[in-house]
Design an enzyme around this catalytic site. Sequence first.
Site, PDB file in Angstrom:
ATOM      1  N   SER A  52     -47.545  -4.251 113.173  1.00 50.09           N
ATOM      2  CA  SER A  52     -48.666  -5.113 113.548  1.00 50.09           C
ATOM      3  C   SER A  52     -49.155  -4.812 114.965  1.00 50.09           C
ATOM      4  O   SER A  52     -48.410  -4.296 115.808  1.00 50.09           O
ATOM      5  CB  SER A  52     -48.244  -6.582 113.449  1.00 50.09           C
TER       6      SER A  52
HETATM    7  N1  SAM Z   1     -43.081  -7.091 111.337  1.00 51.22           N
HETATM    8  C1  SAM Z   1     -43.432  -5.739 110.999  1.00 51.22           C
HETATM    9  C2  SAM Z   1     -43.359  -4.787 112.153  1.00 51.22           C
HETATM   10  O1  SAM Z   1     -43.203  -5.220 113.298  1.00 51.22           O
HETATM   11  O2  SAM Z   1     -43.412  -3.577 111.884  1.00 51.22           O
HETATM   12  C3  SAM Z   1     -44.777  -5.672 110.343  1.00 51.22           C
HETATM   13  C4  SAM Z   1     -44.615  -5.512 108.911  1.00 51.22           C
HETATM   14  S1  SAM Z   1     -45.968  -5.200 107.849  1.00 51.22           S
HETATM   15  C5  SAM Z   1     -47.402  -5.866 108.578  1.00 51.22           C
HETATM   16  C6  SAM Z   1     -45.542  -6.377 106.561  1.00 51.22           C
HETATM   17  C7  SAM Z   1     -44.266  -6.073 105.816  1.00 51.22           C
HETATM   18  O3  SAM Z   1     -44.048  -7.112 104.861  1.00 51.22           O
HETATM   19  C8  SAM Z   1     -44.282  -4.778 105.027  1.00 51.22           C
HETATM   20  O4  SAM Z   1     -43.220  -3.971 105.451  1.00 51.22           O
HETATM   21  C9  SAM Z   1     -44.110  -5.222 103.569  1.00 51.22           C
HETATM   22  O5  SAM Z   1     -43.375  -4.322 102.783  1.00 51.22           O
HETATM   23  C10 SAM Z   1     -43.392  -6.536 103.758  1.00 51.22           C
HETATM   24  N2  SAM Z   1     -43.481  -7.464 102.624  1.00 51.22           N
HETATM   25  C11 SAM Z   1     -44.542  -7.726 101.817  1.00 51.22           C
HETATM   26  N3  SAM Z   1     -44.187  -8.650 100.900  1.00 51.22           N
HETATM   27  C12 SAM Z   1     -42.881  -8.976 101.134  1.00 51.22           C
HETATM   28  C13 SAM Z   1     -41.962  -9.867 100.531  1.00 51.22           C
HETATM   29  N4  SAM Z   1     -42.270 -10.634  99.486  1.00 51.22           N
HETATM   30  N5  SAM Z   1     -40.718  -9.942 101.037  1.00 51.22           N
HETATM   31  C14 SAM Z   1     -40.340  -9.181 102.103  1.00 51.22           C
HETATM   32  N6  SAM Z   1     -41.178  -8.311 102.708  1.00 51.22           N
HETATM   33  C15 SAM Z   1     -42.436  -8.217 102.243  1.00 51.22           C
END
Ligand code: SAM
Length: 205
Positions: A52
């Site tokens: 992000s």
């Molecule tokens: N916090 C992260 C960082 O600092 O890199 C940003 C992550 S990205 C914007 C969102 C993440 O949420 C992705 O890696 C995606 O695979 C994960 N995601 C989506 N749905 C999810 C779920 N139901 N449970 C866990 N992770 C999930």
Amino acid sequence: MVEEQLRRREILDQRVLEAMARIPRHQFVSADYQSGAYDDRPLPIGEGQTISQPYMVALMTESLGLKGAERVLEIGTGSGYQTAILAELSRATFTVERIAALTRKAQQILHELGYENIFFFTGDGTKGWPEKAPFDGIIVTAGAPEIPDTLKYQLADGGRLVIPVGPRYSQTLYKVTRKGEQFIQEESTGCVFVPLVGDFGWGKE
Ligand code: SAM
């Protein structure tokens, strides 16, 4: 990054600013993107996911109001960058990611950086992590169609949930504070996140 993108946009929590100044963001992205790691935008981290934008990480973290003694749940480990910030600012961070390859990569870098207060789980984070609840803070780093009750009920009394909610390609950031059986909901800024995919999120494409 801290001066121009965060302090200037009224991120005021000194502990958040210090953590973001300390953590080497470039180590959480691949070699191809390292030169842009401190830019004011999200970046690809593989598997169709993103790390992000720094401002959004700061804003969401500040909304949790962490003082240092909390147990925090993060949904969406991704690169592990937000996880590192939570680990710096709280007692224990529990993080859930649905894509195993991302959990593995994040676990490796966070281990190399020396964190010992992070607990990883690969699975559907829309269900929370009931065995480890309640949490003083829950942060969801993917966009949800609505606020999952599962997560609200895993908050401790007084705990806060920060989550982007709305249509698939544009959301609003919400903060939910638990007061007993009441949940007080506040809206803040517009944002765009990758979808939260799971039983209480979006279905798979
Ligand atoms: N916090 C992260 C960082 O600092 O890199 C940003 C992550 S990205 C914007 C969102 C993440 O949420 C992705 O890696 C995606 O695979 C994960 N995601 C989506 N749905 C999810 C779920 N139901 N449970 C866990 N992770 C999930």
